[in-house]
Design an enzyme around this catalytic site. Structure first.
Site, PDB file in Angstrom:
ATOM      1  N   LEU A 150      37.192  39.285  34.584  1.00 16.44           N
ATOM      2  CA  LEU A 150      37.771  37.941  34.697  1.00 16.44           C
ATOM      3  C   LEU A 150      37.023  37.103  35.720  1.00 16.44           C
ATOM      4  O   LEU A 150      36.726  35.923  35.483  1.00 16.44           O
ATOM      5  CB  LEU A 150      39.258  38.048  35.048  1.00 16.44           C
TER       6      LEU A 150
ATOM      7  N   TYR B 274      49.443  53.211  38.480  1.00 16.59           N
ATOM      8  CA  TYR B 274      48.815  51.887  38.401  1.00 16.59           C
ATOM      9  C   TYR B 274      49.867  50.824  38.105  1.00 16.59           C
ATOM     10  O   TYR B 274      49.948  49.795  38.791  1.00 16.59           O
ATOM     11  CB  TYR B 274      47.730  51.891  37.322  1.00 16.59           C
TER      12      TYR B 274
ATOM     13  N   ALA C  47      41.673  43.763  41.895  1.00 16.66           N
ATOM     14  CA  ALA C  47      42.721  44.780  41.752  1.00 16.66           C
ATOM     15  C   ALA C  47      42.093  46.167  41.703  1.00 16.66           C
ATOM     16  O   ALA C  47      40.901  46.314  41.429  1.00 16.66           O
ATOM     17  CB  ALA C  47      43.523  44.550  40.470  1.00 16.66           C
ATOM     18  N   TYR C  48      42.919  47.165  41.966  1.00 19.07           N
ATOM     19  CA  TYR C  48      42.544  48.556  41.694  1.00 19.07           C
ATOM     20  C   TYR C  48      42.943  48.806  40.253  1.00 19.07           C
ATOM     21  O   TYR C  48      44.127  48.728  39.914  1.00 19.07           O
ATOM     22  CB  TYR C  48      43.299  49.490  42.647  1.00 19.07           C
ATOM     23  N   THR C  49      41.976  49.079  39.376  1.00 22.13           N
ATOM     24  CA  THR C  49      42.274  49.152  37.941  1.00 22.13           C
ATOM     25  C   THR C  49      41.942  50.492  37.297  1.00 22.13           C
ATOM     26  O   THR C  49      42.000  50.617  36.069  1.00 22.13           O
ATOM     27  CB  THR C  49      41.514  48.041  37.180  1.00 22.13           C
TER      28      THR C  49
ATOM     29  N   THR D 219      49.693  42.726  34.881  1.00 25.21           N
ATOM     30  CA  THR D 219      49.361  43.550  33.720  1.00 25.21           C
ATOM     31  C   THR D 219      50.564  43.917  32.860  1.00 25.21           C
ATOM     32  O   THR D 219      51.703  43.935  33.346  1.00 25.21           O
ATOM     33  CB  THR D 219      48.689  44.858  34.208  1.00 25.21           C
ATOM     34  N   ASP D 220      50.298  44.246  31.604  1.00 25.58           N
ATOM     35  CA  ASP D 220      51.340  44.751  30.693  1.00 25.58           C
ATOM     36  C   ASP D 220      51.804  46.151  31.110  1.00 25.58           C
ATOM     37  O   ASP D 220      52.836  46.632  30.639  1.00 25.58           O
ATOM     38  CB  ASP D 220      50.807  44.808  29.255  1.00 25.58           C
TER      39      ASP D 220
ATOM     40  N   LYS E 151      51.144  47.678  40.492  1.00 27.36           N
ATOM     41  CA  LYS E 151      51.056  46.281  40.044  1.00 27.36           C
ATOM     42  C   LYS E 151      52.435  45.613  40.062  1.00 27.36           C
ATOM     43  O   LYS E 151      52.553  44.440  40.413  1.00 27.36           O
ATOM     44  CB  LYS E 151      50.428  46.203  38.648  1.00 27.36           C
TER      45      LYS E 151
END
Length: 283
Positions: free
Chosen positions: A13, A127, A62-64, A103-104, A131
């Site tokens: 992004l 995760y 973010a930590y993803t 996030t979803d 979030k």
């Protein structure tokens, strides 16, 4: 000239926002990677924000690493919860506009209809928990912030499902893809444009918004469309999630309703096939 800080500048992004920023030169854009804005170090982060003094923060950092988060809970929460909390407090104290990306994965996947912004959150992995904690802190510390939940993000930048499929379909004769998780992909360039549309808007309506492309697919169905657009010869087989175990559980269903963001900000939400085709035409 308003100063816009973009965290996570090297991510999908952040990279797409950089491309778009070249069309919006009336802003002073500051693109910060983890060395310039260090989300997992509160004291350093505070000093960095005070030095940059942005007017608008687009928190894309973010930590993803979804599976890795299961064994790195402290780090995931440091970035996705405590870092967000500090940014939100800074924004509130300094009258800075904040758009935070979520996030979803805050959902458990038990729904069968598109999830709106009021749907109950119940994450099923670390995760997602981190979030959700970030969302809660963001709203608590800064009720004037905007949170955008998104899903299945892909781009020409970074690592993502589409690029992995492109590589595997050229390397292999056949692949297996999970066919019992449903949602909608998000082309990061579309989300970046939606964010800028909000920044450009004359109104600022705080709260949670959803953004992904239109259309409901499984990962398997999405892979078939990738194969079609890439004209690959690889055979693609659908398999259940149980045949592809991962450290972190994934929501079975995470289709997001985009009614709110379209109604309030009139942003464009293309169909996922149109956006995927656009990505394939960009070299």
């Amino acid at each position: 000239m308003k100063k816009i800080l973009v965290t996570g500048s090297n991510g999908q992004l952040g990279s797409e926002l950089y491309v778009l920023s070249l069309k919006y030169l009336k802003y002073n854009w500051i693109f910060a990677d983890r060395t310039k804005v260090t989300l997992d170090d509160a004291e350093l982060l505070k000093a960095q924000l005070n030095e940059i003094q942005p007017d608008i923060i687009l928190n894309c950092g973010a930590y993803t690493a979804v599976d890795k988060a299961e064994s790195e809970k402290k780090l995931a929460f440091a970035v996705n919860h405590l870092g967000v909390k500090l940014i939100a407090k800074y924004a509130e104290d300094n009258n800075v506009k904040l758009i935070h990306i979520s996030t979803d994965y805050v959902f458990d996947g038990s729904s069968s209809s598109a999830l709106d912004e009021e749907a109950i959150t119940n994450p099923i992995n670390i995760y997602g928990e981190s979030k959700r904690a970030g969302e809660v802190s963001c709203i608590k510390e800064n009720p004037n912030s905007i949170i955008i939940r998104t899903s299945w993000v892909y781009s020409n930048f970074g690592n993502n499902f589409v690029k992995t499929m492109q590589r595997l379909m050229q390397e292999r004769d056949e692949i297996n893809v999970v066919n019992d998780q449903e949602g909608s992909p998000t082309y990061a360039a579309d989300l970046a444009q939606a964010i800028i549309d909000i920044v450009e808007s004359k109104k600022w309506i705080p709260g949670i918004y959803n953004y992904s492309n239109e259309g409901k697919v499984t990962w398997y169905e999405f892979a078939l469309v990738i194969r079609e657009f890439g004209n690959y010869k690889c055979k693609v087989y659908g398999i259940p999630s149980s045949s592809y175990p991962t450290l972190a559980k994934r929501p079975r269903f995470s289709l997001l309703s985009k009614i709110k963001i379209k109604r309030i900000y009139n942003v464009d939400v293309p169909n996922y096939k149109d956006s995927l085709e656009k990505m394939f035409t960009i070299v």
